[in-house]
Design an enzyme around this catalytic site. Structure first.
Site, PDB file in Angstrom:
ATOM      1  N   ARG A 233       1.353  -0.822  -0.367  1.00 49.77           N
ATOM      2  CA  ARG A 233       0.446  -0.097   0.211  1.00 49.77           C
ATOM      3  C   ARG A 233       0.675   1.162  -0.190  1.00 49.77           C
ATOM      4  O   ARG A 233       1.995   1.101   1.425  1.00 49.77           O
ATOM      5  CB  ARG A 233      -0.890  -0.504   1.769  1.00 49.77           C
ATOM      6  CG  ARG A 233      -1.687  -0.859   0.946  1.00 49.77           C
ATOM      7  CD  ARG A 233      -3.146  -0.157   0.278  1.00 49.77           C
ATOM      8  NE  ARG A 233      -4.552  -1.278   0.385  1.00 49.77           N
ATOM      9  CZ  ARG A 233      -4.506  -2.269  -0.888  1.00 49.77           C
ATOM     10  NH1 ARG A 233      -3.507  -2.807  -1.672  1.00 49.77           N
ATOM     11  NH2 ARG A 233      -5.538  -2.632  -0.824  1.00 49.77           N
ATOM     12  N   GLU A 262      -3.178   8.219  -5.084  1.00 50.13           N
ATOM     13  CA  GLU A 262      -4.108   7.177  -6.421  1.00 50.13           C
ATOM     14  C   GLU A 262      -5.694   8.253  -7.104  1.00 50.13           C
ATOM     15  O   GLU A 262      -6.313   8.266  -6.057  1.00 50.13           O
ATOM     16  CB  GLU A 262      -4.327   6.274  -6.339  1.00 50.13           C
ATOM     17  CG  GLU A 262      -2.398   5.402  -6.079  1.00 50.13           C
ATOM     18  CD  GLU A 262      -3.158   3.334  -5.861  1.00 50.13           C
ATOM     19  OE1 GLU A 262      -4.021   3.188  -5.794  1.00 50.13           O
ATOM     20  OE2 GLU A 262      -1.971   3.387  -4.920  1.00 50.13           O
ATOM     21  N   HIS A 281      -0.806   0.604  -9.844  1.00 47.97           N
ATOM     22  CA  HIS A 281      -1.508  -0.052  -9.222  1.00 47.97           C
ATOM     23  C   HIS A 281      -2.433  -1.318  -9.985  1.00 47.97           C
ATOM     24  O   HIS A 281      -3.391  -1.392  -9.772  1.00 47.97           O
ATOM     25  CB  HIS A 281      -1.979   0.751  -7.987  1.00 47.97           C
ATOM     26  CG  HIS A 281      -2.748   0.058  -7.280  1.00 47.97           C
ATOM     27  ND1 HIS A 281      -3.893   0.267  -6.246  1.00 47.97           N
ATOM     28  CD2 HIS A 281      -2.870  -1.214  -6.795  1.00 47.97           C
ATOM     29  CE1 HIS A 281      -3.853   0.003  -4.934  1.00 47.97           C
ATOM     30  NE2 HIS A 281      -3.832  -1.339  -5.257  1.00 47.97           N
TER      31      HIS A 281
END
Length: 324
Positions: A233, A262, A281
């Protein structure tokens, strides 16, 4: 559990919608977005967090009154949905353990090989039409510290072992009888492991104990040859400290697949950091991954409808599915 006939399954997110054909005639499926979630939560027996990038569940979870008895998130991490009210009540939380492990392990292995063999440098030289012979790293015999001893960290470690890399796996507690790695180091051993690392891979869950784990002090403990990879993360890393370590050549290179915020904005300084690989991601997202997530949820719904224990039950106070 619950008899599924007449049950209401509330799905947060519908872009693209999950394929839940196996629920037809067995449950009423309704969709919510971030604005309608709070109103619909009290009507649902089950909540599927299909949009696992949203913080809406944490913000909308009711403090009293009706609420779903089961929440499933289509992600490995549960940090985007856990809140004090959800942790305190008896709602069961499950995650997508089992879907992302091998794809992420392959992604990390690809990064390690690309860094060791300087594929980026070859591409740049090819663009410049320059024939420049170089020597690159041999992976065999190098050492990786993999932080996170859950399924993703274990898959990463196993894949690196197959490449001849020596792996130190770090978990919350020490274990001396691990069938794959022999010994799993406790989290407080990390400081002593970092100075010997050629590769540092972060695959830990985001909890109060791990937030900001990789900061200036952690990067200072790594040798100049170390390469750092984060597929856990974003908030596990203090990004400004990583930038400083790369710009100051205190570590050799890094790769980030996750970020504190993000999507990464176009004016983020991370885009221009030397020897940093950025990906949006996507380390666990292979062709067909959404279908696999939908199938996994429906398999668990079968358990729910039969009154059987659910798979992948999260310990809400720990923030992850405990290792059995």
């Amino acid at each position: 559990m619950s008899e599924s006939t007449g049950s209401t399954v509330l799905v947060l997110g519908s872009d693209p919608p999950p394929k839940l054909d196996r629920l037809t005639g067995r449950a009423r499926v309704i969709f919510a977005d971030e604005t309608s979630l709070a109103e619909l939560l009290p009507t649902a027996d089950v909540l599927l967090a299909w949009d696992f990038t949203s913080d809406a569940i944490r913000e909308a979870w009711p403090r009293e009154g009706p609420r779903p008895r089961w929440v499933h998130t289509a992600s490995a991490g549960v940090d985007r949905l856990l809140c004090p009210a959800l942790i305190a009540d008896d709602t069961v939380v499950t995650n997508a353990r089992g879907v992302f492990e091998q794809p992420i392990a392959e992604y990390v292995a690809g990064l390690v090989i690309a860094m060791a063999k300087d594929f980026y440098g070859s591409w740049e030289l090819q663009r410049q039409r320059r024939w420049q012979h170089r020597e690159t790293l041999r992976l065999g015999g190098t050492r990786a510290v993999v932080v996170g001893s859950g399924p993703i960290g274990r898959a990463i470690g196993t894949t690196l072992l197959a490449l001849g890399v020596k792996v130190d796996l770090v978990g919350r507690r020490a274990r001396s009888d691990d069938p794959q790695f022999g010994f799993v180091h406790p989290s407080d051993a990390l400081n002593d492991l970092l100075p010997q690392a050629d590769w540092v891979v972060c695959a830990a869950p985001l909890t109060d104990a791990t937030r900001g784990l990789f900061d200036q002090a952690a990067f200072a403990r790594m040798p100049p040859r170390a390469r750092f990879i984060n597929v856990g993360r974003g908030p596990l890393v203090v990004e400004a400290d990583l930038v400083a370590a790369l710009r100051g050549w205190r570590i050799a290179a890094a790769a980030l697949d996750v970020f504190e915020h993000e999507p990464l904005t176009t004016d983020s300084p991370l885009w221009d950091v030397p020897h940093l690989i950025i990906s949006p991601h996507m380390s666990g997202d292979t062709l067909g991954w959404r279908d696999a997530l939908a199938e996994q949820f429906q398999d668990n719904f079968d358990q729910w409808s039969a009154g059987e224990p659910l798979h992948n039950v999260v310990d809400k106070r720990l923030g992850y599915v405990p290792v059995q």
